[in-house]
Structure formats: structure tokens, C-alpha cells
Design a protein around this motif. Sequence first.
Motif, PDB file in Angstrom:
ATOM      1  N   PRO A  87      -3.284  14.371  -6.547  1.00 13.25           N
ATOM      2  CA  PRO A  87      -3.165  12.947  -6.251  1.00 13.25           C
ATOM      3  C   PRO A  87      -4.332  12.129  -6.782  1.00 13.25           C
ATOM      4  CG  PRO A  87      -3.887  14.144  -4.309  1.00 13.25           C
ATOM      5  CD  PRO A  87      -3.565  15.175  -5.351  1.00 13.25           C
ATOM      6  N   GLY A  88      -4.012  10.891  -7.182  1.00 17.11           N
ATOM      7  CA  GLY A  88      -5.054   9.944  -7.504  1.00 17.11           C
ATOM      8  C   GLY A  88      -5.652   9.376  -6.226  1.00 17.11           C
ATOM      9  N   ARG A  89      -6.561   8.405  -6.369  1.00 14.44           N
ATOM     10  CA  ARG A  89      -7.253   7.880  -5.193  1.00 14.44           C
ATOM     11  C   ARG A  89      -6.301   7.192  -4.221  1.00 14.44           C
ATOM     12  NH1 ARG A  89     -12.735   5.189  -7.889  1.00 14.44           N
ATOM     13  NH2 ARG A  89     -13.611   7.162  -8.687  1.00 14.44           N
ATOM     14  N   PHE A 118       0.829  -1.213   0.000  1.00 13.91           N
ATOM     15  CA  PHE A 118       0.000   0.000   0.000  1.00 13.91           C
ATOM     16  C   PHE A 118       0.860   1.259   0.000  1.00 13.91           C
ATOM     17  CE2 PHE A 118      -1.908   3.322   2.706  1.00 13.91           C
ATOM     18  CZ  PHE A 118      -2.941   3.715   1.867  1.00 13.91           C
ATOM     19  N   THR A 119       1.846   1.326   0.890  1.00 18.84           N
ATOM     20  CA  THR A 119       2.653   2.538   1.006  1.00 18.84           C
ATOM     21  C   THR A 119       3.519   2.773  -0.233  1.00 18.84           C
ATOM     22  OG1 THR A 119       4.286   1.242   2.266  1.00 18.84           O
ATOM     23  CG2 THR A 119       2.699   2.531   3.521  1.00 18.84           C
ATOM     24  N   ILE A 120       4.075   1.697  -0.780  1.00 20.28           N
ATOM     25  CA  ILE A 120       4.889   1.845  -1.990  1.00 20.28           C
ATOM     26  C   ILE A 120       4.031   2.283  -3.167  1.00 20.28           C
ATOM     27  CG2 ILE A 120       6.267   0.593  -3.690  1.00 20.28           C
ATOM     28  CD1 ILE A 120       7.341  -1.115  -1.384  1.00 20.28           C
ATOM     29  N   SER A 121       2.862   1.656  -3.312  1.00 16.66           N
ATOM     30  CA  SER A 121       1.969   2.009  -4.424  1.00 16.66           C
ATOM     31  C   SER A 121       1.439   3.433  -4.289  1.00 16.66           C
ATOM     32  CB  SER A 121       0.795   1.019  -4.485  1.00 16.66           C
ATOM     33  OG  SER A 121       1.252  -0.290  -4.701  1.00 16.66           O
ATOM     34  N   ALA A 122       1.140   3.841  -3.044  1.00 20.82           N
ATOM     35  CA  ALA A 122       0.584   5.181  -2.826  1.00 20.82           C
ATOM     36  C   ALA A 122       1.615   6.285  -3.038  1.00 20.82           C
ATOM     37  CB  ALA A 122       0.004   5.267  -1.419  1.00 20.82           C
ATOM     38  N   SER A 123       2.898   5.977  -2.797  1.00 20.36           N
ATOM     39  CA  SER A 123       3.926   7.005  -2.906  1.00 20.36           C
ATOM     40  C   SER A 123       4.667   6.980  -4.241  1.00 20.36           C
ATOM     41  CB  SER A 123       4.945   6.839  -1.768  1.00 20.36           C
ATOM     42  OG  SER A 123       5.545   5.554  -1.809  1.00 20.36           O
ATOM     43  N   ARG A 124       4.496   5.932  -5.014  1.00 21.03           N
ATOM     44  CA  ARG A 124       5.184   5.840  -6.300  1.00 21.03           C
ATOM     45  C   ARG A 124       4.530   6.790  -7.306  1.00 21.03           C
ATOM     46  NH1 ARG A 124       5.487  -0.035  -8.620  1.00 21.03           N
ATOM     47  NH2 ARG A 124       6.987  -0.209  -6.883  1.00 21.03           N
ATOM     48  N   ASN A 125       5.347   7.482  -8.046  1.00 21.46           N
ATOM     49  CA  ASN A 125       4.864   8.410  -9.080  1.00 21.46           C
ATOM     50  C   ASN A 125       3.874   9.430  -8.503  1.00 21.46           C
ATOM     51  OD1 ASN A 125       6.355   6.984 -11.074  1.00 21.46           O
ATOM     52  ND2 ASN A 125       4.674   5.514 -11.303  1.00 21.46           N
TER      53      ASN A 125
END
Length: 273
Positions: free
Chosen positions: A72-74, A60-67
Motif C-alpha cells: 500500500p501507498g501512504r 478519504f475512503t474512496i481515495s484510500a481504497s481506489r486502486n
Amino acid sequence: MSVHVSLSEATPVAAEGGDGGFIAPGPGSFELPPVFEVAGFGVTKPMLLLILSAVLILAFTISASRNAQMVPGRLQFAGETVYGFVRNTLARDNIGSEHFMKFVPYLFSLFMFILVNNYYGIFPFLQFPTMSRIGFVIPLALISWLIYIGAGMWKHGVFGYFKHATMPAGVGGPILILLVPLEFFSNILVRPVTLTLRLFGNMFAGHLLLILFATGGAALLTSGNALYAGVGILSFALGIGVSFLEMLVMFLQAYVFTLLSSMYIGEALADEH
């Protein structure tokens, strides 16, 4: 909302003597058999759930902070919301603007870890809040204890911290003979115990209640008595209601554990007790 409870946790079983009674769930319902063994060591469902929680939080944290984007997206918005909540509401407000950022990584990880492991209790097939096992809660309480004790010693020195924690400012004289042991007991020894019991007790009691409604309702529905079957339906309905209440309790317990940890750190770093 599902109130399904796996058969490995608790089932209506025949009483001794084969009379066909219902044995209410208890502490034994939390002693799950090993899923598999590694070199003779049994790996249980709660152990696997702990590992799964680490994987889920990292993903979750990696996906939320990547790019990360300016808009911000959802997923990024969700990640920033949780992080901002811990950073601003829990860390900065309780620790102070000078030192709070040092402790944000720990507090964020602590909040997410407890939250995910609590919410396992309402997901079908998983349905076991791992924080209902006291052996998993004790290490978290000890880590928070070591961090706030260490923070206090870093700020005030070893002897200075114990003076800070046990001798309130402006108090002197013979009253200290009584006050110092009480403050030492309250601020140094009791806090990890209360942190442990609060989280463990709420998760244990809530899950036990859900098991009781689910297995008790199943026993009543299969009793062959129409009146009992009606009560069994009511039991399932109450179980659903309790599931929604447990969702709130699960969040609050993660919040309270993290809040108290941040407050203890803030008190350890404060200039006056």
C-alpha cells in the motif's frame, strides 16, 4: 498549534454602560449566527461543517481504497490502519467473531464522523467542534441505541431480549422485583443519555476553555497595563498547551463513543447477560 477563535464565537466586548470590561464566554458563544438563509431557514457554521465532514470522509475512503495495491501507498496504508483499528479492536473484540462484520460499516462510519467533527475544533478558521452542540450528538446516540436494541431483538426475540437485558443469568426469587427495574433503567434507558452527555460535555467544555484563554489573553494584551499584558501572553501559552491536550481528548471521545456502542451491541448479542 493555533488557538485563534473567530470573532463570531466570542470577543472581549464592552460591558453594559460602556466601561470597557471583559465578558467571559459562555453557552452563548456556541450560538453562531446563520451564514446564509435558504427559504427563510438559517444555515449555520456547524451545519456546514457536518456536510463538509461527510464530503471529507467519502473523499478519504474512496481515495484510500481506489486502486488498492499489495504494497500500500501512504493513503491506502492510512485508510487500512483506521479500518483495521475499528474492525479488529472495536468490533471483533467486543461483538465476537460470529457477528461483528455486520456492524463494522456502522462503527467505522461512526468513528470517522465523530473524529473529523471533533478535530474541527483545532483547525484555524473552522475552529468549532460540532459535537459541542448537543443537538448533533443526540441522533448519534439514538442510532447506536436503536442498533443494539434491534440486534438484541434479532438474536433473542422481542420479549427474549428484554428478559436477557433485565434478568441476569442465575438470579431468581424476590430480588428480581428490585433488580429488573434497575437493569431496565440502566441497560435500556440510561445508555443513550450517558453516550450523549459524555461526548457533548467534553467537547463543549474543551472548546469553552480554548475560547476563554484566547479572548481573555487578547483582552489582557490590549488592556494597556504591562503586567496584564504579561499575563495575557501566559494565557495564550496555556491555550496552546490546552490545544494539544484537546487533540488527545478529541480522539479519545470518538474512540470511547464507538467502543461503548460496540460493547452494547456485543452485550445485546451475548447468550447470557
